[in-house]
Design an enzyme around this catalytic site. Structure first.
Site, short mmCIF file in Angstrom:
data_model
loop_
_atom_site.label_atom_id
_atom_site.label_comp_id
_atom_site.label_asym_id
_atom_site.label_seq_id
_atom_site.Cartn_x
_atom_site.Cartn_y
_atom_site.Cartn_z
N GLY A 32 -0.99 5.82 3.39
CA GLY A 32 -0.98 6.99 2.52
C GLY A 32 -2.02 7.99 2.96
N CYS A 33 -2.59 8.70 2.02
CA CYS A 33 -3.57 9.75 2.31
C CYS A 33 -4.66 9.25 3.24
CB CYS A 33 -4.18 10.23 1.00
SG CYS A 33 -5.51 11.43 1.23
#
Length: 196
Positions: A32-33
């Protein structure tokens, strides 16, 4: 090949293989991020560098503005000394930093550009991933199947400078984002220890 390029290549080979030179390997993970993926690895003794960037897509030089259009995902590339920190330890930190049961993004960030993945650089890494994943499945830590992609490492493109070490450069914004994303709450519930 230009003479200068050849000299630089030979010099880098000599330096990396010289007696007493510190060993160096690379690991590439997506969770993810990428802002949330740097800190857990940078804290480990033996990790030399963690870069945020893009991988798993097509085309050259993706940017933050277009990487989703080229099929890339946010990732981190970790340079580490295997004599000080093992690849298995890196995998353990990865599992404790993201949700491997969500192939469509991570927490508040949705879509293929936030898909989780492990990108192996050698057969030894591939075998370590398979063993680590099997142990995690056997532990029944997660109630849903582990679905992150496991693929050979492709080209890794470093992200723009303002993304590097974002959690250090913008600690208040980072902590606000991280809390609001639901990442820490999920990890705390799964692992029963505070996530960072």
């Amino acid at each position: 090949m230009h003479k200068l390029s050849l000299v630089l290549l030979l010099t880098s080979l000599l330096v990396s293989t010289a007696p007493g030179a510190e060993k160096s390997e690379v690991a590439t993970f997506a969770g993810g991020c990428f802002w949330c993926m740097e800190g857990p690895f940078e804290k480990l003794d033996g990790v030399k560098e963690v870069l945020s960037g893009y991988t798993g897509g097509t085309g050259d030089k993706p940017t933050y503005e277009n990487y989703g259009d080229t099929g890339h995902t946010e990732a981190v590339q970790i340079t580490f000394n295997p004599d000080k920190v093992t690849y298995d330890k890196l995998l353990d930190v990865l599992w404790r930093s993201m949700d491997p049961t969500d192939a469509d993004g991570q927490f508040v960030d949705r879509g293929k550009s936030y898909r989780p993945g492990i990108y192996f650089h050698s057969e030894a890494q591939k075998k370590a991933i398979e063993a680590s994943k099997a142990a995690l499945v056997k532990s029944k830590r997660f109630s849903k199947p582990i679905v992150l992609e496991v693929l050979p490492a492709g080209k890794f493109w470093p992200a723009e400078e303002y993304h590097q070490d974002y959690y250090k450069k913008n600690p208040v914004r980072y902590q606000y984002y991280r809390y609001r994303s639901g990442r820490d709450q999920f990890l705390d519930s799964v692992w029963k220890t505070p996530a960072k």
